[in-house]
Design a protein around this motif. Sequence first.
Motif, mmCIF file in Angstrom:
data_model
loop_
_atom_site.group_PDB
_atom_site.id
_atom_site.type_symbol
_atom_site.label_atom_id
_atom_site.label_comp_id
_atom_site.label_asym_id
_atom_site.label_seq_id
_atom_site.Cartn_x
_atom_site.Cartn_y
_atom_site.Cartn_z
ATOM 1 N N ARG A 150 9.500 11.429 9.264
ATOM 2 C CA ARG A 150 8.396 10.674 8.649
ATOM 3 C C ARG A 150 7.628 9.874 9.713
ATOM 4 O O ARG A 150 6.401 9.868 9.735
ATOM 5 C CB ARG A 150 9.000 9.720 7.613
ATOM 6 N N GLY A 196 1.546 -1.997 5.151
ATOM 7 C CA GLY A 196 1.309 -0.555 5.219
ATOM 8 C C GLY A 196 1.453 0.010 6.614
ATOM 9 O O GLY A 196 2.324 -0.420 7.395
ATOM 10 N N ARG A 197 0.607 0.998 6.912
ATOM 11 C CA ARG A 197 0.658 1.660 8.220
ATOM 12 C C ARG A 197 -0.648 1.476 9.002
ATOM 13 O O ARG A 197 -0.650 1.479 10.228
ATOM 14 C CB ARG A 197 0.874 3.175 8.051
ATOM 15 N N ASP A 198 -1.757 1.346 8.241
ATOM 16 C CA ASP A 198 -3.098 1.317 8.856
ATOM 17 C C ASP A 198 -3.912 0.133 8.355
ATOM 18 O O ASP A 198 -5.131 0.170 8.350
ATOM 19 C CB ASP A 198 -3.845 2.619 8.501
ATOM 20 N N ARG A 256 -6.422 9.480 1.406
ATOM 21 C CA ARG A 256 -6.693 8.238 2.140
ATOM 22 C C ARG A 256 -7.998 7.597 1.670
ATOM 23 O O ARG A 256 -8.057 6.393 1.491
ATOM 24 C CB ARG A 256 -6.735 8.483 3.649
ATOM 25 N N SER A 288 -0.111 11.598 2.393
ATOM 26 C CA SER A 288 -0.932 10.531 2.980
ATOM 27 C C SER A 288 -1.696 11.010 4.210
ATOM 28 O O SER A 288 -2.547 10.300 4.725
ATOM 29 C CB SER A 288 -0.067 9.312 3.324
ATOM 30 N N ASP A 290 3.767 10.320 10.348
ATOM 31 C CA ASP A 290 2.884 9.178 10.081
ATOM 32 C C ASP A 290 2.130 8.719 11.341
ATOM 33 O O ASP A 290 1.010 8.226 11.250
ATOM 34 C CB ASP A 290 3.687 7.981 9.527
ATOM 35 N N TYR A 347 0.654 5.075 -2.158
ATOM 36 C CA TYR A 347 0.824 6.445 -1.644
ATOM 37 C C TYR A 347 2.013 7.124 -2.338
ATOM 38 O O TYR A 347 1.992 8.317 -2.613
ATOM 39 C CB TYR A 347 1.016 6.425 -0.121
ATOM 40 N N ARG A 348 3.031 6.346 -2.628
ATOM 41 C CA ARG A 348 4.210 6.905 -3.304
ATOM 42 C C ARG A 348 3.878 7.323 -4.744
ATOM 43 O O ARG A 348 4.382 8.328 -5.235
ATOM 44 C CB ARG A 348 5.347 5.888 -3.301
ATOM 45 N N ALA A 403 5.187 11.499 0.086
ATOM 46 C CA ALA A 403 4.175 10.463 0.366
ATOM 47 C C ALA A 403 3.710 10.570 1.812
ATOM 48 O O ALA A 403 2.520 10.434 2.114
ATOM 49 C CB ALA A 403 4.752 9.075 0.096
ATOM 50 N N SER A 404 4.654 10.816 2.704
ATOM 51 C CA SER A 404 4.288 10.947 4.108
ATOM 52 C C SER A 404 3.378 12.165 4.297
ATOM 53 O O SER A 404 2.399 12.115 5.041
ATOM 54 C CB SER A 404 5.571 11.071 4.937
ATOM 55 N N ARG A 457 -0.574 11.932 12.622
ATOM 56 C CA ARG A 457 -1.611 12.538 11.773
ATOM 57 C C ARG A 457 -2.998 12.165 12.300
ATOM 58 O O ARG A 457 -3.163 11.137 12.983
ATOM 59 C CB ARG A 457 -1.427 12.100 10.318
ATOM 60 N N SER A 500 0.831 -1.219 0.000
ATOM 61 C CA SER A 500 0.000 0.000 0.000
ATOM 62 C C SER A 500 0.858 1.259 0.000
ATOM 63 O O SER A 500 0.464 2.290 -0.544
ATOM 64 C CB SER A 500 -0.962 0.001 1.198
ATOM 65 N N GLY A 501 2.070 1.191 0.595
ATOM 66 C CA GLY A 501 2.953 2.360 0.603
ATOM 67 C C GLY A 501 3.300 2.795 -0.818
ATOM 68 O O GLY A 501 3.431 3.983 -1.107
HETATM 69 O O1 DC Z 1 5.861 2.025 3.381
HETATM 70 P P1 DC Z 1 6.409 3.212 2.625
HETATM 71 O O2 DC Z 1 7.626 3.794 3.289
HETATM 72 O O3 DC Z 1 6.644 2.903 1.175
HETATM 73 O O4 DC Z 1 5.243 4.343 2.683
HETATM 74 C C1 DC Z 1 5.440 5.639 2.180
HETATM 75 C C2 DC Z 1 4.526 6.605 2.933
HETATM 76 O O5 DC Z 1 3.160 6.322 2.618
HETATM 77 C C3 DC Z 1 4.615 6.560 4.450
HETATM 78 O O6 DC Z 1 5.534 7.511 4.971
HETATM 79 C C4 DC Z 1 3.230 6.849 4.919
HETATM 80 C C5 DC Z 1 2.342 6.492 3.755
HETATM 81 N N1 DC Z 1 1.550 5.282 3.981
HETATM 82 C C6 DC Z 1 0.372 5.413 4.673
HETATM 83 O O7 DC Z 1 0.066 6.499 5.136
HETATM 84 N N2 DC Z 1 -0.450 4.344 4.843
HETATM 85 C C7 DC Z 1 -0.112 3.137 4.365
HETATM 86 N N3 DC Z 1 -0.948 2.107 4.532
HETATM 87 C C8 DC Z 1 1.112 2.969 3.676
HETATM 88 C C9 DC Z 1 1.930 4.065 3.507
#
Ligand code: DC
Length: 233
Positions: free
Chosen positions: A186, A131-133, A111, A105, A190, A43-44, A101-102, A193, A39-40
């Motif tokens: 970052r 991912g993150r979420d 989102r 996002s 992240d 966002y990238r 991206a940070s 937020r 998923s990152g």
């Molecule tokens: O995993 P990555 O470093 O490639 O992700 C790049 C940016 O994308 C990260 O700094 C925050 C965002 N991101 C996000 O907000 N939610 C996700 N599920 C994946 C990435």
Amino acid sequence: MIESASDIFILAIDGPAGAGKSTTSQRVARVLGFSYLDSGALYRCVALAAVEAGVVPDDDAAMAALISTLSVEPTADGRSFLLNGRDVSEAIRAPEVSQAASRSSACPSVRSALLAWQRGAVRFPGTVVEGRDIGTVVFPGADLKIYLDADPDERARRRSAELVETRTTDAESASLGKVKAEMAERDLRDSTRKVAPLAAASDAVVIDTTHSGLDQVVARIVAEATARGRVAK
Ligand code: DC
């Protein structure tokens, strides 16, 4: 028999940058015979489009307008991405795109556009989504949630080595000090937020990878998946 969405095994792998999510997720997907979704990278792709179009990444309205003009598609193995038909797999890894991206996002418009996209991208018999979420927002009902973490120094060391190895950027930007500072910025953005911050789900299995090798971490996750009814191929 036609498989329904609920038959798809969702394996969520969340965590901060440099915790080892991508390599681990790809290996786990291969062992289990699952597809893989980064998923990152989505966002990238959106952030790269903003950088190229000169759109301020934290301007929610401008990002919403930009997204409506974009097509983002992963290749079959989930490792490469096409942005409006162009292969941007390398371009999205540049440090300036990481920061953009940070920032982008954190926009609600970004989102919500990517939420629907991610939910539609999982495939039978299962998908590893990193991912993150993922375990908290995208797939709160995931069959297995993993949260990978590691000491910040070790995470920066890994990311710096990766940038040097792949020659993604110049030597100064790949230096340990620079990578560590950017990563800290970052991580803070992240995880603080308002919308869908980086966080471990309350039911996630937390794995600290600071002192663990890749094989060990992969074996642990495969064992957790198997214990939940998924037998490795
Ligand atoms: O995993 P990555 O470093 O490639 O992700 C790049 C940016 O994308 C990260 O700094 C925050 C965002 N991101 C996000 O907000 N939610 C996700 N599920 C994946 C990435």
